[in-house]
Scaffold this active site. Sequence first.
Site, PDB file in Angstrom:
ATOM      1  N   TYR A  68     -18.284  89.411  66.265  1.00 38.48           N
ATOM      2  CA  TYR A  68     -17.975  89.237  67.632  1.00 38.48           C
ATOM      3  C   TYR A  68     -17.548  90.511  68.334  1.00 38.48           C
ATOM      4  CZ  TYR A  68     -17.636  84.201  67.623  1.00 38.48           C
ATOM      5  OH  TYR A  68     -17.770  82.920  67.580  1.00 38.48           O
ATOM      6  N   ASN A 102     -19.245  80.172  79.242  1.00 41.76           N
ATOM      7  CA  ASN A 102     -19.425  81.473  78.691  1.00 41.76           C
ATOM      8  C   ASN A 102     -18.103  81.877  78.336  1.00 41.76           C
ATOM      9  OD1 ASN A 102     -22.022  80.984  79.345  1.00 41.76           O
ATOM     10  ND2 ASN A 102     -22.211  82.326  81.204  1.00 41.76           N
ATOM     11  N   HIS A 119     -14.803  77.346  76.938  1.00 40.80           N
ATOM     12  CA  HIS A 119     -14.955  77.803  75.156  1.00 40.80           C
ATOM     13  C   HIS A 119     -14.284  79.135  75.169  1.00 40.80           C
ATOM     14  CE1 HIS A 119     -18.795  75.097  75.244  1.00 40.80           C
ATOM     15  NE2 HIS A 119     -17.747  74.570  75.201  1.00 40.80           N
ATOM     16  N   CYS A 130      -0.656  81.813  62.916  1.00 40.79           N
ATOM     17  CA  CYS A 130       0.255  81.068  64.036  1.00 40.79           C
ATOM     18  C   CYS A 130      -0.303  80.768  65.233  1.00 40.79           C
ATOM     19  CB  CYS A 130       1.607  81.962  64.017  1.00 40.79           C
ATOM     20  SG  CYS A 130       1.011  83.428  65.267  1.00 40.79           S
TER      21      CYS A 130
HETATM   22  P1  NAD Z   1     -27.968  77.734  75.901  1.00 39.08           P
HETATM   23  O1  NAD Z   1     -28.432  78.995  75.104  1.00 39.08           O
HETATM   24  O2  NAD Z   1     -27.810  76.412  75.003  1.00 39.08           O
HETATM   25  O3  NAD Z   1     -28.831  77.317  77.197  1.00 39.08           O
HETATM   26  C1  NAD Z   1     -29.282  78.416  78.124  1.00 39.08           C
HETATM   27  C2  NAD Z   1     -29.983  77.899  79.028  1.00 39.08           C
HETATM   28  O4  NAD Z   1     -30.253  78.936  80.182  1.00 39.08           O
HETATM   29  C3  NAD Z   1     -31.249  77.103  78.692  1.00 39.08           C
HETATM   30  O5  NAD Z   1     -31.263  75.955  79.445  1.00 39.08           O
HETATM   31  C4  NAD Z   1     -32.350  78.302  79.633  1.00 39.08           C
HETATM   32  O6  NAD Z   1     -33.325  77.368  80.234  1.00 39.08           O
HETATM   33  C5  NAD Z   1     -31.388  78.784  80.628  1.00 39.08           C
HETATM   34  N1  NAD Z   1     -31.916  79.998  81.184  1.00 39.08           N
HETATM   35  C6  NAD Z   1     -32.503  81.131  80.593  1.00 39.08           C
HETATM   36  N2  NAD Z   1     -32.633  82.038  81.406  1.00 39.08           N
HETATM   37  C7  NAD Z   1     -32.100  81.891  82.537  1.00 39.08           C
HETATM   38  C8  NAD Z   1     -32.076  82.222  83.881  1.00 39.08           C
HETATM   39  N3  NAD Z   1     -32.809  83.259  84.085  1.00 39.08           N
HETATM   40  N4  NAD Z   1     -31.381  81.608  84.825  1.00 39.08           N
HETATM   41  C9  NAD Z   1     -30.981  80.429  84.808  1.00 39.08           C
HETATM   42  N5  NAD Z   1     -31.146  79.753  83.345  1.00 39.08           N
HETATM   43  C10 NAD Z   1     -31.485  80.362  82.333  1.00 39.08           C
HETATM   44  O7  NAD Z   1     -26.664  78.006  76.636  1.00 39.08           O
HETATM   45  P2  NAD Z   1     -25.308  77.004  76.901  1.00 39.08           P
HETATM   46  O8  NAD Z   1     -25.916  75.688  77.449  1.00 39.08           O
HETATM   47  O9  NAD Z   1     -24.416  77.801  77.680  1.00 39.08           O
HETATM   48  O10 NAD Z   1     -24.518  76.326  75.668  1.00 39.08           O
HETATM   49  C11 NAD Z   1     -24.277  77.072  74.291  1.00 39.08           C
HETATM   50  C12 NAD Z   1     -23.258  77.845  74.339  1.00 39.08           C
HETATM   51  O11 NAD Z   1     -23.560  79.140  74.257  1.00 39.08           O
HETATM   52  C13 NAD Z   1     -22.066  77.762  75.029  1.00 39.08           C
HETATM   53  O12 NAD Z   1     -20.725  77.488  74.211  1.00 39.08           O
HETATM   54  C14 NAD Z   1     -21.449  79.355  75.224  1.00 39.08           C
HETATM   55  O13 NAD Z   1     -20.258  79.298  75.082  1.00 39.08           O
HETATM   56  C15 NAD Z   1     -22.281  79.906  74.320  1.00 39.08           C
HETATM   57  N6  NAD Z   1     -22.979  81.357  74.749  1.00 39.08           N
HETATM   58  C16 NAD Z   1     -22.370  82.147  75.628  1.00 39.08           C
HETATM   59  C17 NAD Z   1     -22.779  83.222  75.880  1.00 39.08           C
HETATM   60  C18 NAD Z   1     -22.149  84.178  76.934  1.00 39.08           C
HETATM   61  O14 NAD Z   1     -20.664  84.038  77.072  1.00 39.08           O
HETATM   62  N7  NAD Z   1     -22.775  84.806  77.963  1.00 39.08           N
HETATM   63  C19 NAD Z   1     -24.072  83.734  75.333  1.00 39.08           C
HETATM   64  C20 NAD Z   1     -24.512  82.864  74.434  1.00 39.08           C
HETATM   65  C21 NAD Z   1     -24.069  81.621  74.204  1.00 39.08           C
HETATM   66 ZN    ZN Z   2       0.486  85.132  63.785  1.00 42.40          ZN
END
Ligand code: NAD
Ligand code: ZN
Length: 263
Positions: A68, A102, A119, A130
């Site tokens: 992370y 995100n 999230h 805790c």
């Molecule tokens: P996902 O990875 O499942 O899907 C990503 C989506 O974005 C896909 O449908 C893809 O086609 C689309 N995509 C790709 N490039 C794009 C662009 N340039 N413009 C628009 N769309 C585009 O992600 P999700 O649906 O957010 O779910 C998964 C989990 O991923 C969430 O819980 C999130 O917390 C986590 N996550 C977050 C981050 C971040 O904070 N940036 C990064 C990776 C994963």
């Molecule tokens: Zn603590």
Amino acid sequence: MSSTVEAVVSLVGGAKRIVVFTGAGISAESGIPTFRDPLTGIWARQDPEKLETANAFREDAALVWGWYLWRRAQVAQAVPNAAHQAIAQLTWTRDVTVITQNIDDLHERAGAVDVIHLHGSLEQPKCFACHRTPTAFSFEEPIASEDMRIEPPRCPRCRGKLRPGVVWFGEELPAVAWKKAVLATKNCDVLLSIGTSGVVFPAAEIPTMALRAGAYVVHINPVQVVQPSCRELCLVGRATEIVPALVFLMRPSTGAQVERPVP
Ligand code: NAD
Ligand code: ZN
């Protein structure tokens, strides 16, 4: 079938209450990998089941904390893109609620106000024992590799291990954030769903909830994520090409320059 930006604006441009619902895809063009895009996704190299669960942290806290920290370093190097900026502008001039899945802070760094994080966030670790969030916490220097093991710091209250303040598989969403998100969704006229694959539940219920409440839902994604039903529209393309164009056409008709409000 995919729509044009102009057709969408003519239908929903005058909406009173707007929800912007975002996923990892909106940050992809800022250089932060999504989860499910083939080849570039984090999951192409890591097994999230091994790193994003409370069990994984119990078994190897140093591996999870190190991973992370690496993700946080990636986010720190990234800058908000044109889609984040356009959404921020929309929040300054219209009644908009931003709900994001995100864990990055690119909406806030673009200037969006009151962003709901379903999230959690990479920025706010909490205690594994805790569950408190330390009031003053500063991260170590960014690290270069995602498989570096780093012992997590300790909680100032109970000496328990600090964990990332994000929602892991099998965990509940933060109750207050979810409640606010549901309220905004059920009361909106239009919901823009940007860059999400719609497979992570319960967050993925948000667009359906808006549809059921009578709102229009516009999906913005390079792939057609749904077969649109009644009141559902698809704008197929990248977030940075579609969102700024959409927001430009939805700007207030006075033609005045949009300025970031003073906090
Ligand atoms: P996902 O990875 O499942 O899907 C990503 C989506 O974005 C896909 O449908 C893809 O086609 C689309 N995509 C790709 N490039 C794009 C662009 N340039 N413009 C628009 N769309 C585009 O992600 P999700 O649906 O957010 O779910 C998964 C989990 O991923 C969430 O819980 C999130 O917390 C986590 N996550 C977050 C981050 C971040 O904070 N940036 C990064 C990776 C994963
Ligand atoms: Zn603590």
